[in-house]
Every structure is written in C-alpha cells, then in structure tokens.
Design a protein around this motif. Sequence first.
Motif, PDB file in Angstrom:
ATOM      1  N   SER A   4       0.759  -1.330   0.022  1.00  0.00           N
ATOM      2  CA  SER A   4      -0.024  -0.045   0.097  1.00  0.00           C
ATOM      3  C   SER A   4       0.802   1.158  -0.119  1.00  0.00           C
ATOM      4  CB  SER A   4      -0.826   0.064   1.268  1.00  0.00           C
ATOM      5  OG  SER A   4      -0.219   0.078   2.509  1.00  0.00           O
ATOM      6  N   ASN A   5       2.164   0.948   0.156  1.00  0.00           N
ATOM      7  CA  ASN A   5       2.961   2.370  -0.090  1.00  0.00           C
ATOM      8  C   ASN A   5       3.775   2.301  -1.178  1.00  0.00           C
ATOM      9  OD1 ASN A   5       5.079   4.211   0.475  1.00  0.00           O
ATOM     10  ND2 ASN A   5       5.133   4.122   2.718  1.00  0.00           N
ATOM     11  N   PRO A   6       3.492   3.404  -1.964  1.00  0.00           N
ATOM     12  CA  PRO A   6       4.315   3.347  -3.336  1.00  0.00           C
ATOM     13  C   PRO A   6       5.780   3.491  -3.078  1.00  0.00           C
ATOM     14  CG  PRO A   6       2.993   5.520  -2.802  1.00  0.00           C
ATOM     15  CD  PRO A   6       2.516   4.640  -1.935  1.00  0.00           C
ATOM     16  N   PHE A   7       6.129   4.300  -2.156  1.00  0.00           N
ATOM     17  CA  PHE A   7       7.647   4.317  -2.019  1.00  0.00           C
ATOM     18  C   PHE A   7       8.326   2.820  -1.586  1.00  0.00           C
ATOM     19  CE2 PHE A   7       6.309   8.703  -0.849  1.00  0.00           C
ATOM     20  CZ  PHE A   7       7.040   9.210  -1.934  1.00  0.00           C
ATOM     21  N   LEU A   8       7.583   2.178  -0.937  1.00  0.00           N
ATOM     22  CA  LEU A   8       8.219   0.831  -0.876  1.00  0.00           C
ATOM     23  C   LEU A   8       8.169   0.079  -1.905  1.00  0.00           C
ATOM     24  CD1 LEU A   8       6.907  -0.091   2.893  1.00  0.00           C
ATOM     25  CD2 LEU A   8       9.396   0.186   2.119  1.00  0.00           C
ATOM     26  N   ILE A   9       7.003  -0.001  -2.926  1.00  0.00           N
ATOM     27  CA  ILE A   9       7.165  -0.627  -3.867  1.00  0.00           C
ATOM     28  C   ILE A   9       8.231  -0.185  -4.912  1.00  0.00           C
ATOM     29  CG2 ILE A   9       5.673  -1.134  -6.278  1.00  0.00           C
ATOM     30  CD1 ILE A   9       3.191  -0.733  -4.331  1.00  0.00           C
ATOM     31  N   VAL A  10       8.726   1.159  -5.125  1.00  0.00           N
ATOM     32  CA  VAL A  10       9.522   1.511  -5.973  1.00  0.00           C
ATOM     33  C   VAL A  10      10.762   0.998  -5.392  1.00  0.00           C
ATOM     34  CG1 VAL A  10      10.828   3.375  -6.589  1.00  0.00           C
ATOM     35  CG2 VAL A  10       8.258   3.465  -6.797  1.00  0.00           C
ATOM     36  N   HIS A  11      11.100   0.783  -3.907  1.00  0.00           N
ATOM     37  CA  HIS A  11      12.224   0.666  -3.340  1.00  0.00           C
ATOM     38  C   HIS A  11      12.431  -0.960  -3.577  1.00  0.00           C
ATOM     39  CE1 HIS A  11      15.154   0.224  -0.053  1.00  0.00           C
ATOM     40  NE2 HIS A  11      14.638  -0.890   0.243  1.00  0.00           N
ATOM     41  N   ILE A  12      11.188  -1.736  -3.522  1.00  0.00           N
ATOM     42  CA  ILE A  12      11.511  -3.277  -3.818  1.00  0.00           C
ATOM     43  C   ILE A  12      11.823  -3.451  -5.243  1.00  0.00           C
ATOM     44  CG2 ILE A  12      10.296  -5.317  -3.771  1.00  0.00           C
ATOM     45  CD1 ILE A  12       8.735  -4.339  -1.366  1.00  0.00           C
ATOM     46  N   ILE A  13      11.013  -2.810  -6.034  1.00  0.00           N
ATOM     47  CA  ILE A  13      11.788  -2.976  -7.711  1.00  0.00           C
ATOM     48  C   ILE A  13      12.804  -2.463  -7.826  1.00  0.00           C
ATOM     49  CG2 ILE A  13      10.948  -1.959  -9.782  1.00  0.00           C
ATOM     50  CD1 ILE A  13       8.038  -1.820  -9.024  1.00  0.00           C
ATOM     51  N   ALA A 118      21.033  -6.628   3.230  1.00  0.00           N
ATOM     52  CA  ALA A 118      19.822  -6.019   3.228  1.00  0.00           C
ATOM     53  C   ALA A 118      18.674  -6.920   2.901  1.00  0.00           C
ATOM     54  CB  ALA A 118      19.545  -4.688   2.638  1.00  0.00           C
ATOM     55  N   LEU A 119      19.300  -7.864   1.579  1.00  0.00           N
ATOM     56  CA  LEU A 119      18.211  -8.715   1.270  1.00  0.00           C
ATOM     57  C   LEU A 119      18.222  -9.928   2.140  1.00  0.00           C
ATOM     58  CD1 LEU A 119      16.762  -9.986  -1.151  1.00  0.00           C
ATOM     59  CD2 LEU A 119      18.740 -10.793  -2.164  1.00  0.00           C
ATOM     60  N   ALA A 120      19.324 -10.262   2.578  1.00  0.00           N
ATOM     61  CA  ALA A 120      19.319 -11.373   3.627  1.00  0.00           C
ATOM     62  C   ALA A 120      18.609 -11.116   4.733  1.00  0.00           C
ATOM     63  CB  ALA A 120      20.720 -11.676   4.035  1.00  0.00           C
ATOM     64  N   SER A 121      18.679  -9.855   5.324  1.00  0.00           N
ATOM     65  CA  SER A 121      17.803  -9.255   6.512  1.00  0.00           C
ATOM     66  C   SER A 121      16.152  -9.670   6.322  1.00  0.00           C
ATOM     67  CB  SER A 121      18.170  -7.963   6.781  1.00  0.00           C
ATOM     68  OG  SER A 121      19.427  -8.182   7.267  1.00  0.00           O
ATOM     69  N   GLU A 122      16.038  -9.250   5.200  1.00  0.00           N
ATOM     70  CA  GLU A 122      14.546  -9.284   4.771  1.00  0.00           C
ATOM     71  C   GLU A 122      14.224 -10.862   4.584  1.00  0.00           C
ATOM     72  OE1 GLU A 122      12.155  -6.722   4.607  1.00  0.00           O
ATOM     73  OE2 GLU A 122      13.546  -5.626   5.540  1.00  0.00           O
ATOM     74  N   LEU A 123      14.837 -11.405   3.734  1.00  0.00           N
ATOM     75  CA  LEU A 123      14.308 -12.862   3.631  1.00  0.00           C
ATOM     76  C   LEU A 123      14.571 -13.785   4.587  1.00  0.00           C
ATOM     77  CD1 LEU A 123      15.368 -13.291  -0.158  1.00  0.00           C
ATOM     78  CD2 LEU A 123      13.340 -12.668   0.585  1.00  0.00           C
ATOM     79  N   LEU A 124      15.433 -13.580   5.488  1.00  0.00           N
ATOM     80  CA  LEU A 124      15.821 -14.496   6.377  1.00  0.00           C
ATOM     81  C   LEU A 124      15.355 -14.182   7.992  1.00  0.00           C
ATOM     82  CD1 LEU A 124      19.438 -15.409   5.775  1.00  0.00           C
ATOM     83  CD2 LEU A 124      17.369 -16.795   5.126  1.00  0.00           C
ATOM     84  N   ILE A 125      15.139 -12.975   8.232  1.00  0.00           N
ATOM     85  CA  ILE A 125      14.797 -12.385   9.547  1.00  0.00           C
ATOM     86  C   ILE A 125      13.454 -11.519   9.624  1.00  0.00           C
ATOM     87  CG2 ILE A 125      15.910 -10.837  11.363  1.00  0.00           C
ATOM     88  CD1 ILE A 125      18.788 -11.390   9.928  1.00  0.00           C
ATOM     89  N   ASN A 126      13.266 -10.822   8.544  1.00  0.00           N
ATOM     90  CA  ASN A 126      11.941  -9.830   8.715  1.00  0.00           C
ATOM     91  C   ASN A 126      10.772 -10.990   9.184  1.00  0.00           C
ATOM     92  OD1 ASN A 126       9.685  -8.336   8.416  1.00  0.00           O
ATOM     93  ND2 ASN A 126      10.639  -7.359   6.671  1.00  0.00           N
ATOM     94  N   PRO A 127      10.028 -10.588  10.302  1.00  0.00           N
ATOM     95  CA  PRO A 127       9.000 -11.634  10.874  1.00  0.00           C
ATOM     96  C   PRO A 127       7.618 -11.357   9.860  1.00  0.00           C
ATOM     97  CG  PRO A 127       9.384  -9.800  12.164  1.00  0.00           C
ATOM     98  CD  PRO A 127      10.765  -9.644  11.163  1.00  0.00           C
TER      99      PRO A 127
END
Length: 174
Positions: A4-13, A118-127
């Motif tokens: 729902s956050n357009p900035f996060l969508i841009v960030h992820i892309i 950052a990718l590892a943190s998101e994929l492995l640790i982000n609850p």
Amino acid sequence: MVLSNPFLIVHIIAASAAVPLGAAILTMRKGTATHRLMGYGYFLAMLVCNLSIFPVEARLLPIADSRFGIFHIAALVSLGSLAFGAAGLVRWLRTGDVEAMRSHQINLGYSYLGLVMALASELLINPNLGLSPVATPQQFWTLMAVVNIGLYVGGSALIFSKLGKGDPIRHLAA
C-alpha cells in the motif's frame, strides 16, 4: 501493508533490479560496453532504491521519536559507498590513477555487499515475511547480528582478496 506504500513498491522494484545487475557486474569482464551499461543500471537502481526509502516512516528503531530510523542510516551509508565508487571511476577516467580504480571497485563492492546484507535481512529475519521463526526481540536482534556480521566479514574478505591486492585494472578488457 507493504504494497500500500508506493515508495516501498519503488524501493522493492529498484532493489530487485540491483541484485542481479550487481551479481552480473561482479562476475563479468570489466571495462566492456556491457559492463558499463550494466554499471549505469546498477548505479541508477541503487540510487532509486536508497532515495525511495527516505519518505517511508521508520517503524523499527526510530531515532528520537522521528520518522527517521536505523535503516535510513544504512541507506545513507549505501549512498556514500555508491558516491565514492562513482567518484573513483570518474577520477580514474580523468587521471588513469590505479588507486582511483581500486577505490571504485572496493566502494562498489561494499555497495553490493550492503545490498546483499539487506536482502538477507529481509528474507531470513523479517518476521513480516513469515520466514523467520524468531518470537522475541532478543531472538530477532541476535539473528540479525549473526547474519549481518557473518556476511560483512565474509564479504569484506572477498572484496579485499579480489580487489584490495594487486593491480585493480588487471580485470579490464584488453
């Protein structure tokens, strides 16, 4: 919710584009037209990735009750690494100084290492992604520290074994 956050969508892309571009650049012959084109793509993707996160409010570890948090600091460090890497390249193109090329390679190596961390943190640790079995803040931060310290130490060893020694232009196309 993230989508729902357009900035996060841009960030992820942007991050999703930077990961394979950076991996390709690290493994390809340097100085070729393909390397330059992919390098510009990586630079732009990382610039967008980092800048797009600043409007997003920090939910985890905000600093002094502000919208700014520890991950915003990581984005500033990433921007610095990207800027120093680009400056090294510009300096090398102007002067042919081998140390400028070494600076370019090391700083962009750290730029990519930060992205991988950052990718590892998101994929492995982000609850929020459901991949992490941690239940307490202590488990979360312990796992975060172990993963990122391990990646940083291993990545730094790789960067300096490949780029910090010898002639940094040895990998350039003839």
